[in-house]
Design an enzyme around this catalytic site. Structure first.
Site, PDB file in Angstrom:
ATOM      1  N   LYS A   1      46.941  17.283  77.735  1.00  0.00           N
ATOM      2  CA  LYS A   1      45.625  16.645  78.309  1.00  0.00           C
ATOM      3  C   LYS A   1      45.695  16.427  79.786  1.00  0.00           C
ATOM      4  CE  LYS A   1      42.542  12.629  77.525  1.00  0.00           C
ATOM      5  NZ  LYS A   1      42.186  12.086  78.600  1.00  0.00           N
TER       6      LYS A   1
ATOM      7  N   GLN B   1      50.513  11.122  71.492  1.00  0.00           N
ATOM      8  CA  GLN B   1      50.471  11.515  72.876  1.00  0.00           C
ATOM      9  C   GLN B   1      51.627  11.204  73.581  1.00  0.00           C
ATOM     10  OE1 GLN B   1      47.533   9.732  75.936  1.00  0.00           O
ATOM     11  NE2 GLN B   1      46.537  11.546  74.992  1.00  0.00           N
TER      12      GLN B   1
ATOM     13  N   HIS C   1      39.831  16.392  81.025  1.00  0.00           N
ATOM     14  CA  HIS C   1      38.889  15.392  81.269  1.00  0.00           C
ATOM     15  C   HIS C   1      38.009  15.766  82.646  1.00  0.00           C
ATOM     16  CE1 HIS C   1      38.398  10.810  82.138  1.00  0.00           C
ATOM     17  NE2 HIS C   1      37.344  11.296  82.908  1.00  0.00           N
TER      18      HIS C   1
ATOM     19  N   MET D   1      43.622   4.909  76.503  1.00  0.00           N
ATOM     20  CA  MET D   1      43.529   4.083  75.300  1.00  0.00           C
ATOM     21  C   MET D   1      44.665   3.289  74.963  1.00  0.00           C
ATOM     22  SD  MET D   1      40.391   5.030  75.198  1.00  0.00           S
ATOM     23  CE  MET D   1      39.791   4.364  73.219  1.00  0.00           C
ATOM     24  N   LEU D   2      45.333   2.953  76.129  1.00  0.00           N
ATOM     25  CA  LEU D   2      46.609   2.276  75.732  1.00  0.00           C
ATOM     26  C   LEU D   2      46.229   0.782  75.157  1.00  0.00           C
ATOM     27  CD1 LEU D   2      49.839   2.176  76.128  1.00  0.00           C
ATOM     28  CD2 LEU D   2      49.453   1.377  78.284  1.00  0.00           C
TER      29      LEU D   2
ATOM     30  N   GLY E   1      36.561   9.096  73.892  1.00  0.00           N
ATOM     31  CA  GLY E   1      37.451   7.963  73.813  1.00  0.00           C
ATOM     32  C   GLY E   1      36.773   6.614  73.548  1.00  0.00           C
ATOM     33  N   ARG E   2      36.507   5.913  74.656  1.00  0.00           N
ATOM     34  CA  ARG E   2      35.849   4.633  74.830  1.00  0.00           C
ATOM     35  C   ARG E   2      34.597   4.473  74.188  1.00  0.00           C
ATOM     36  NH1 ARG E   2      39.254   5.363  78.394  1.00  0.00           N
ATOM     37  NH2 ARG E   2      40.872   3.596  79.142  1.00  0.00           N
TER      38      ARG E   2
ATOM     39  N   GLY F   1      35.092  12.981  78.831  1.00  0.00           N
ATOM     40  CA  GLY F   1      34.883  12.524  79.965  1.00  0.00           C
ATOM     41  C   GLY F   1      33.295  11.988  80.053  1.00  0.00           C
TER      42      GLY F   1
ATOM     43  N   CYS G   1      46.573  10.253  83.036  1.00  0.00           N
ATOM     44  CA  CYS G   1      46.619   8.928  83.410  1.00  0.00           C
ATOM     45  C   CYS G   1      46.722   8.562  84.811  1.00  0.00           C
ATOM     46  CB  CYS G   1      47.565   7.910  82.367  1.00  0.00           C
ATOM     47  SG  CYS G   1      47.329   6.386  82.769  1.00  0.00           S
TER      48      CYS G   1
END
Length: 310
Positions: A122, A53, A154, A1-2, A216-217, A195, A83
């Site tokens: 994570k 994070q 994830h 989520m950068l 997240g997204r 995920g 990541c």
């Protein structure tokens, strides 16, 4: 989520759920120790509970950054071992560290010795040709022995070579059953699944097998999803029943931030999905996207955009 879940985004999301834990963008130890730590670490007090994070692999540097997180008032510090980007790999952190569980264990031990707030991890279910479950089990076993009690997993493998970060979010198959199995074999640990989760109904199904769910997204692109988290997951009233009511409260924040010198588009980009699925949502997004970057743009533009929603 950068570049997504910055403090403006998190303030907006906190309006929609008072209970869910919010996570920052991944911040590297180098950025904190050798860059502008204040810019990366400051947040609105309304954001609690909030976790920082971290990306890094040097135990002492991670410990120092954990001290910074505690000093700034974060409720948790999370180590990103998930990541898959090449830039992250070159920095020797992210998913490539799943191949070095003892190093992550050293980081956890050093960080826990430095702070009183929880240190969490994570990670992915594996990387490259690593055995799916055997490698995951070994990773969890080694890192938990160092004192980590919470893992956010994830449920996809990360392919460090051959797939882009975007492809790593879609192409490797989801293996939720492996995360469930970890919970069964490590019942004393808090296991949170991540995920491909897009609905609260899916969250409720996962909660039959694990302790928590990270979204997240979907939460970013469809933020109104968060408005049902408190009643459906935590059993308390939702902060808002109407999207426009939440929008109006966010305008007060936008105005205050603009007076402090923050550009409108740094905040407005996070609300583009608020009215997803409603008549006029496309016009709402377009008006903001095409005009929020302009020098004199302010909350009047946002009010005008909201009038497109019918």
């Amino acid at each position: 989520m950068l570049d997504w879940t910055d403090r403006h985004c998190r303030y907006f999301h906190r309006l929609l759920t008072k209970k869910a834990v919010l996570y920052t963008e991944m911040v590297t130890t180098g950025a904190l120790l050798h860059g502008d730590a204040e810019r990366h670490l400051r947040f609105n007090q309304e954001e609690h509970p909030i976790a920082l994070q971290l990306g890094g692999s040097d135990p002492q540097e991670m410990a120092e950054c954990a001290r910074l997180a505690e000093r700034y008032g974060y409720d948790e510090v999370n180590i990103n071992v998930g990541c898959p980007s090449e830039r992250v790999q070159k920095g020797a952190f992210g998913a490539c560290l799943m191949a070095e569980p003892s190093l992550i264990a050293d980081c956890v031990a050093a960080m826990q010795a430095a702070v009183k707030i929880p240190v969490t991890v994570k990670n992915r279910i594996g990387i490259d040709d690593q055995d799916d479950y055997g490698g995951l089990h070994a990773f969890i076993s080694t890192v938990s022995q160092a004192g980590c009690e919470t893992f956010i997993i994830h449920a996809r493998k990360a392919w460090l070579k051959g797939l882009s970060p975007k492809e790593n979010r879609d192409i490797p198959p989801l293996r939720y059953e492996l995360v469930y199995q970890i919970k069964q074999e490590f019942p004393q640990l808090e296991i949170i699944i991540n995920g491909g989760i897009t609905t609260l109904e899916q969250c409720q199904q996962h909660l039959q097998h694990v302790d928590g769910v990270m979204v997240g997204r979907e939460a970013y692109h469809n933020p109104w999803l968060l408005a049902q988290v408190d009643p459906l997951i935590y059993g308390v009233d939702a902060p808002f029943l109407e999207r426009k009511a939440a929008f109006e409260v966010f305008l007060d924040y936008v105005q205050a931030q603009q007076e402090a010198g923050v550009a409108l588009n740094h905040m407005s980009r996070h609300i583009l999905g608020l009215f997803q699925g409603m008549p006029g949502a496309r016009a709402f997004r377009r008006l903001i996207s095409e005009n929020a970057h302009k020098q004199k743009a302010g909350i009047e533009l946002l009010r005008e955009s909201c009038e497109k929603i019918t």
